[in-house]
Design an enzyme around this catalytic site. Structure first.
Site, PDB file in Angstrom:
ATOM      1  N   GLY A  97      30.402  60.282  28.311  1.00  0.00           N
ATOM      2  CA  GLY A  97      29.746  59.562  27.217  1.00  0.00           C
ATOM      3  C   GLY A  97      29.301  58.192  27.705  1.00  0.00           C
TER       4      GLY A  97
ATOM      5  N   HIS B  29      35.666  61.252  11.754  1.00  0.00           N
ATOM      6  CA  HIS B  29      34.517  60.725  12.489  1.00  0.00           C
ATOM      7  C   HIS B  29      34.906  59.890  13.707  1.00  0.00           C
ATOM      8  CE1 HIS B  29      30.391  59.409  12.942  1.00  0.00           C
ATOM      9  NE2 HIS B  29      30.728  58.150  12.821  1.00  0.00           N
TER      10      HIS B  29
ATOM     11  N   GLU C  12      23.398  48.676   8.064  1.00  0.00           N
ATOM     12  CA  GLU C  12      24.465  49.627   7.743  1.00  0.00           C
ATOM     13  C   GLU C  12      25.564  48.909   6.978  1.00  0.00           C
ATOM     14  OE1 GLU C  12      25.669  51.808  11.238  1.00  0.00           O
ATOM     15  OE2 GLU C  12      23.699  52.733  11.430  1.00  0.00           O
TER      16      GLU C  12
ATOM     17  N   GLY D 109      23.045  56.414  13.759  1.00  0.00           N
ATOM     18  CA  GLY D 109      22.587  55.153  13.175  1.00  0.00           C
ATOM     19  C   GLY D 109      22.109  54.155  14.197  1.00  0.00           C
TER      20      GLY D 109
ATOM     21  N   ARG E 264      36.803  50.717  11.922  1.00  0.00           N
ATOM     22  CA  ARG E 264      35.689  50.280  12.774  1.00  0.00           C
ATOM     23  C   ARG E 264      34.459  49.941  11.935  1.00  0.00           C
ATOM     24  NH1 ARG E 264      31.253  53.372  15.230  1.00  0.00           N
ATOM     25  NH2 ARG E 264      31.995  54.927  13.769  1.00  0.00           N
TER      26      ARG E 264
ATOM     27  N   ALA F 246      30.694  55.334  27.611  1.00  0.00           N
ATOM     28  CA  ALA F 246      31.698  54.527  28.319  1.00  0.00           C
ATOM     29  C   ALA F 246      31.860  54.995  29.764  1.00  0.00           C
ATOM     30  CB  ALA F 246      33.037  54.597  27.578  1.00  0.00           C
TER      31      ALA F 246
ATOM     32  N   HIS G  87      34.017  59.572   7.951  1.00  0.00           N
ATOM     33  CA  HIS G  87      32.669  59.157   7.543  1.00  0.00           C
ATOM     34  C   HIS G  87      32.426  59.686   6.137  1.00  0.00           C
ATOM     35  CE1 HIS G  87      28.392  58.378   7.548  1.00  0.00           C
ATOM     36  NE2 HIS G  87      28.498  57.781   8.711  1.00  0.00           N
TER      37      HIS G  87
ATOM     38  N   ARG H 288      33.523  51.772   5.002  1.00  0.00           N
ATOM     39  CA  ARG H 288      33.550  53.233   5.064  1.00  0.00           C
ATOM     40  C   ARG H 288      34.750  53.875   4.386  1.00  0.00           C
ATOM     41  NH1 ARG H 288      31.218  55.033  10.861  1.00  0.00           N
ATOM     42  NH2 ARG H 288      29.168  54.417  10.154  1.00  0.00           N
TER      43      ARG H 288
ATOM     44  N   ARG I 188      26.270  61.615  22.516  1.00  0.00           N
ATOM     45  CA  ARG I 188      25.023  62.384  22.389  1.00  0.00           C
ATOM     46  C   ARG I 188      24.598  62.566  20.926  1.00  0.00           C
ATOM     47  NH1 ARG I 188      21.961  65.109  20.415  1.00  0.00           N
ATOM     48  NH2 ARG I 188      20.978  67.084  20.959  1.00  0.00           N
TER      49      ARG I 188
HETATM   50  P1  FAD Z   1      32.286  60.353  24.225  1.00  0.00           P
HETATM   51  O1  FAD Z   1      30.877  60.007  24.091  1.00  0.00           O
HETATM   52  O2  FAD Z   1      32.877  61.211  23.182  1.00  0.00           O
HETATM   53  O3  FAD Z   1      32.487  61.063  25.632  1.00  0.00           O
HETATM   54  C1  FAD Z   1      33.727  61.658  25.988  1.00  0.00           C
HETATM   55  C2  FAD Z   1      33.510  62.520  27.199  1.00  0.00           C
HETATM   56  O4  FAD Z   1      34.754  62.933  27.760  1.00  0.00           O
HETATM   57  C3  FAD Z   1      32.744  63.803  26.919  1.00  0.00           C
HETATM   58  O5  FAD Z   1      31.824  63.962  27.952  1.00  0.00           O
HETATM   59  C4  FAD Z   1      33.819  64.888  27.008  1.00  0.00           C
HETATM   60  O6  FAD Z   1      33.334  66.148  27.350  1.00  0.00           O
HETATM   61  C5  FAD Z   1      34.685  64.316  28.100  1.00  0.00           C
HETATM   62  N1  FAD Z   1      36.064  64.828  28.142  1.00  0.00           N
HETATM   63  C6  FAD Z   1      36.955  64.838  27.129  1.00  0.00           C
HETATM   64  N2  FAD Z   1      38.124  65.358  27.567  1.00  0.00           N
HETATM   65  C7  FAD Z   1      37.945  65.682  28.875  1.00  0.00           C
HETATM   66  C8  FAD Z   1      38.784  66.270  29.864  1.00  0.00           C
HETATM   67  N3  FAD Z   1      40.051  66.651  29.599  1.00  0.00           N
HETATM   68  N4  FAD Z   1      38.283  66.473  31.115  1.00  0.00           N
HETATM   69  C9  FAD Z   1      36.995  66.127  31.399  1.00  0.00           C
HETATM   70  N5  FAD Z   1      36.154  65.568  30.480  1.00  0.00           N
HETATM   71  C10 FAD Z   1      36.637  65.352  29.246  1.00  0.00           C
HETATM   72  N6  FAD Z   1      28.818  55.017  17.072  1.00  0.00           N
HETATM   73  C11 FAD Z   1      27.947  53.997  17.023  1.00  0.00           C
HETATM   74  O7  FAD Z   1      28.212  52.906  17.541  1.00  0.00           O
HETATM   75  N7  FAD Z   1      26.738  54.164  16.394  1.00  0.00           N
HETATM   76  C12 FAD Z   1      26.377  55.334  15.820  1.00  0.00           C
HETATM   77  O8  FAD Z   1      25.291  55.463  15.291  1.00  0.00           O
HETATM   78  C13 FAD Z   1      27.289  56.418  15.852  1.00  0.00           C
HETATM   79  N8  FAD Z   1      26.985  57.603  15.275  1.00  0.00           N
HETATM   80  C14 FAD Z   1      27.820  58.649  15.458  1.00  0.00           C
HETATM   81  C15 FAD Z   1      27.442  59.905  14.978  1.00  0.00           C
HETATM   82  C16 FAD Z   1      28.227  61.016  15.230  1.00  0.00           C
HETATM   83  C17 FAD Z   1      27.798  62.374  14.727  1.00  0.00           C
HETATM   84  C18 FAD Z   1      29.445  60.863  15.956  1.00  0.00           C
HETATM   85  C19 FAD Z   1      30.311  62.040  16.244  1.00  0.00           C
HETATM   86  C20 FAD Z   1      29.844  59.610  16.393  1.00  0.00           C
HETATM   87  C21 FAD Z   1      29.037  58.502  16.159  1.00  0.00           C
HETATM   88  N9  FAD Z   1      29.399  57.246  16.626  1.00  0.00           N
HETATM   89  C22 FAD Z   1      28.510  56.210  16.531  1.00  0.00           C
HETATM   90  C23 FAD Z   1      30.616  57.046  17.399  1.00  0.00           C
HETATM   91  C24 FAD Z   1      30.245  57.027  18.895  1.00  0.00           C
HETATM   92  O9  FAD Z   1      29.293  58.025  19.137  1.00  0.00           O
HETATM   93  C25 FAD Z   1      31.434  57.264  19.792  1.00  0.00           C
HETATM   94  O10 FAD Z   1      32.536  56.517  19.388  1.00  0.00           O
HETATM   95  C26 FAD Z   1      31.088  56.886  21.219  1.00  0.00           C
HETATM   96  O11 FAD Z   1      29.912  57.524  21.604  1.00  0.00           O
HETATM   97  C27 FAD Z   1      32.229  57.293  22.138  1.00  0.00           C
HETATM   98  O12 FAD Z   1      31.785  57.181  23.461  1.00  0.00           O
HETATM   99  P2  FAD Z   1      32.788  57.530  24.626  1.00  0.00           P
HETATM  100  O13 FAD Z   1      32.016  57.405  25.893  1.00  0.00           O
HETATM  101  O14 FAD Z   1      34.022  56.777  24.487  1.00  0.00           O
HETATM  102  O15 FAD Z   1      33.188  59.067  24.358  1.00  0.00           O
HETATM  103  C1  SIN Z   2      26.097  56.599  11.186  1.00  0.00           C
HETATM  104  O1  SIN Z   2      24.967  56.699  11.641  1.00  0.00           O
HETATM  105  O2  SIN Z   2      26.386  56.570   9.998  1.00  0.00           O
HETATM  106  C2  SIN Z   2      27.214  56.518  12.149  1.00  0.00           C
HETATM  107  C3  SIN Z   2      27.321  55.152  12.637  1.00  0.00           C
HETATM  108  C4  SIN Z   2      28.668  54.956  13.260  1.00  0.00           C
HETATM  109  O3  SIN Z   2      29.542  55.794  13.140  1.00  0.00           O
HETATM  110  O4  SIN Z   2      28.843  53.892  13.863  1.00  0.00           O
END
Ligand code: FAD
Ligand code: SIN
Length: 500
Positions: free
Chosen positions: A10, A325, A109, A44, A360, A12, A220, A264, A40
């Site tokens: 993701g 969420h 938002e 928002g 959050r 991060a 959410h 929220r 992915r």
């Molecule tokens: P992720 O993006 O979840 O990535 C985690 C990765 O780790 C994935 O690739 C997964 O496959 C991998 N993984 C997990 N376990 C393992 C393992 N055991 N071995 C190998 N790989 C593993 N936030 C906002 O700020 N704005 C928004 O508009 C927003 N909208 C959202 C809408 C939706 C539908 C969702 C679900 C979330 C939304 N969020 C939003 C929250 C935000 O998307 C996430 O908090 C953020 O993207 C998390 O990023 P990350 O890199 O920490 O984790």
């Molecule tokens: C949304 O688009 O409502 C999600 C935004 C977020 O979770 O930060």
């Protein structure tokens, strides 16, 4: 050259990998394909200060208010102050945020004092970020291993030195960065994709790391009340859509002065309470005043999802329901992503650095991934003084998460239903105690494939969430207890625990 293992693709994980690749041998593992992540699916946008009338102070104040007394101000300041630079870096890496008249477009938002949300592709911000970063990653020297599940951390002499994979292979490195995201799959109704099974927290627990604030889960308010619970972004309410009950009345007006744009947890509980008053009749989101043409242009993905489910949201209100969420809790880190285990870092949703507190603020987490993905590499390069783990946060309590000898098998569906009922939007001591006993009677599956590894992780994480939720005898942010409906008057305290 020193080596780094990044677990997760993701925002991060990919940010950390790209930051590190010029100076380290970097390998990035992800358990599905690179694009499968919460990132992915984000809709928002990204909350960040990019206009003259807005200010870092205002972003800090909004974040602290949403965090319900539990956010750490220093950590919040880091996010808000370093946010604009992180956005420049994302743009440099190819992310194309939407523009109006040659300037960045800004959405509003809930609980934000300014329209400060940058978005991409209308409501496809996550895809815009994920695919741009993945293109960069593929063009870099990072070794990418897709369809590769990390099962456990390898700890030697108290330090993280690698991970084990499903087939028993051991990957070694000088540092391990957990970027495994959240755990929406703890619940039957979630906006998260299937990969969100709490693996990073489970691995950290088994390794003895300190975890914090696991009881705080954000639901959410508005997912489509249809299979898959497709998210209907808060930005839709930000544009003016309203929530209505069975009589077509705006019930949120009587609950909070900010009505549909209240925090929220308030909106999600408001919907759940109204749902209980009108069994069998869904709560609806009325976006018709915005017009079909605007909705299709501004929210093309939600528009397509509505149509796929047979809803014409430009002309009729659509049924919505709360869904799991975002996880505020996680592996406890300092403001550099360092955990309580040497050599182990955690960034993004898997981490709990005190930024989000009990709740959050919308659109702060994509920014968190970008800011902290960068900071953890800076800390690896030139380590700042280490944190005194016990000084700032409560002394950790022990978690007893081991299986009983007479334990039974369980299904994922059993576990999700149990968690929804006992540790969902509203919790109570009796229900949680019953759930703790039930979880204690289930045995961790033998790990033979990705699914059984995930089920084992969901079980240990559920036990830990419930232990913390039971211990917190108050209501605050995402943790609402009907038997303790108020926040404790004493200053808010973090929950911290490690497995015995
Ligand atoms: P992720 O993006 O979840 O990535 C985690 C990765 O780790 C994935 O690739 C997964 O496959 C991998 N993984 C997990 N376990 C393992 C393992 N055991 N071995 C190998 N790989 C593993 N936030 C906002 O700020 N704005 C928004 O508009 C927003 N909208 C959202 C809408 C939706 C539908 C969702 C679900 C979330 C939304 N969020 C939003 C929250 C935000 O998307 C996430 O908090 C953020 O993207 C998390 O990023 P990350 O890199 O920490 O984790
Ligand atoms: C949304 O688009 O409502 C999600 C935004 C977020 O979770 O930060």
């Amino acid at each position: 050259m020193k080596s780094i293992l990044v677990i997760g693709s993701g925002v991060a994980g990919v940010t950390a990998a790209l930051e590190a690749v010029d100076r380290y041998d970097v390998t990035l593992l992800t358990k599905s394909d690179l694009a499968q992540s919460n990132t992915r699916y984000a809709q928002g946008g990204v909350a960040v200060v990019t206009t003259e009338d807005d200010s870092v102070e205002s972003h800090v104040a909004d974040t602290l208010l949403a965090g319900a007394g539990l956010s750490d101000e220093d950590t919040v300041r880091v996010l808000c102050a370093e946010g604009p630079e992180a956005i420049d870096e994302l743009i440099d890496r190819g992310v194309k945020f939407d523009q109006v008249d040659g300037h960045l477009a800004h959405g509003l938002e809930a609980a934000h004092s300014y329209a400060r949300i940058l978005h991409a592709g209308g409501d496809a911000t996550g895809a815009g970020i994920a695919y741009a970063l993945i293109d960069r990653l593929r063009a870099s020297a990072v070794v990418i291993r897709e369809s590769t599940t990390a099962v456990d951390l390898v700890i030697e002499d108290g330090a993280a030195v690698g991970v084990t994979l499903l087939d028993g292979e051991v990957l070694r490195a000088d540092a391990v960065i957990l970027a495994t995201g959240g755990a929406g799959q703890l619940y039957p109704y979630t906006t998260n994709p299937e990969v969100a099974t709490g693996d990073g927290v489970a691995m950290a627990l088994r390794a003895g790391a300190i975890v914090s604030d696991l009881e705080f889960y954000q639901f959410h308010p508005t997912s489509l009340d249809a299979p898959g619970n497709f998210l209907v972004s808060e930005a839709v309410r930000g544009e003016g859509a309203v929530l209505i009950d069975r009589d077509g009345e705006r019930f949120m007006l009587g609950i909070h002065p900010d009505a549909e744009l209240a925090p929220r947890d308030v909106v999600a509980r408001g919907i759940a309470t109204q749902m209980a008053k009108q069994p069998g009749v869904p709560i609806r989101l009325d976006a018709t005043a915005l017009g079909a043409e605007f909705l299709a242009r501004r929210f093309p993905n939600i528009d397509a999802a509505c149509r796929a489910q047979g809803f014409d949201w430009g002309n009729e209100p659509i049924p919505v329901t709360p869904a799991a969420h975002y996880w505020m809790g996680g592996v406890r880190t300092d403001e550099w992503g360092r955990t309580s285990i040497r050599g182990l870092y955690a960034v993004g949703e898997v981490a709990c650095n005190g930024l989000h507190g009990a709740n959050r603020l919308a659109s702060n987490s994509l920014l968190e991934g970008a800011v902290y993905g960068t900071r953890c590499i800076a800390a690896l390069e030139d380590p700042p003084p280490a944190e005194d783990w016990d000084a700032d946060w409560a002394q950790p309590f022990d978690l007893d998460l081991v299986d009983r000898d007479d334990a039974d098998d369980f299904t994922r569906n059993d576990l999700q239903t149990l968690m929804w009922n006992a540790a969902g939007l509203t919790r109570a001591g009796d229900g949680m105690r019953a759930a703790v006993s039930r979880l204690a009677a289930w045995k961790s599956p033998e790990v033979t494939d990705a699914k059984s590894a995930e089920d084992a992780n969901l079980l240990i994480v559920s036990r830990a969430v419930l232990a913390m939720a039971l211990a917190r005898q108050e209501s605050r942010g995402g943790h609402y207890r009907s038997d303790f409906p108020d926040a404790l008057p004493a200053p808010a305290h973090h929950s911290s625990a490690a497995q015995k």
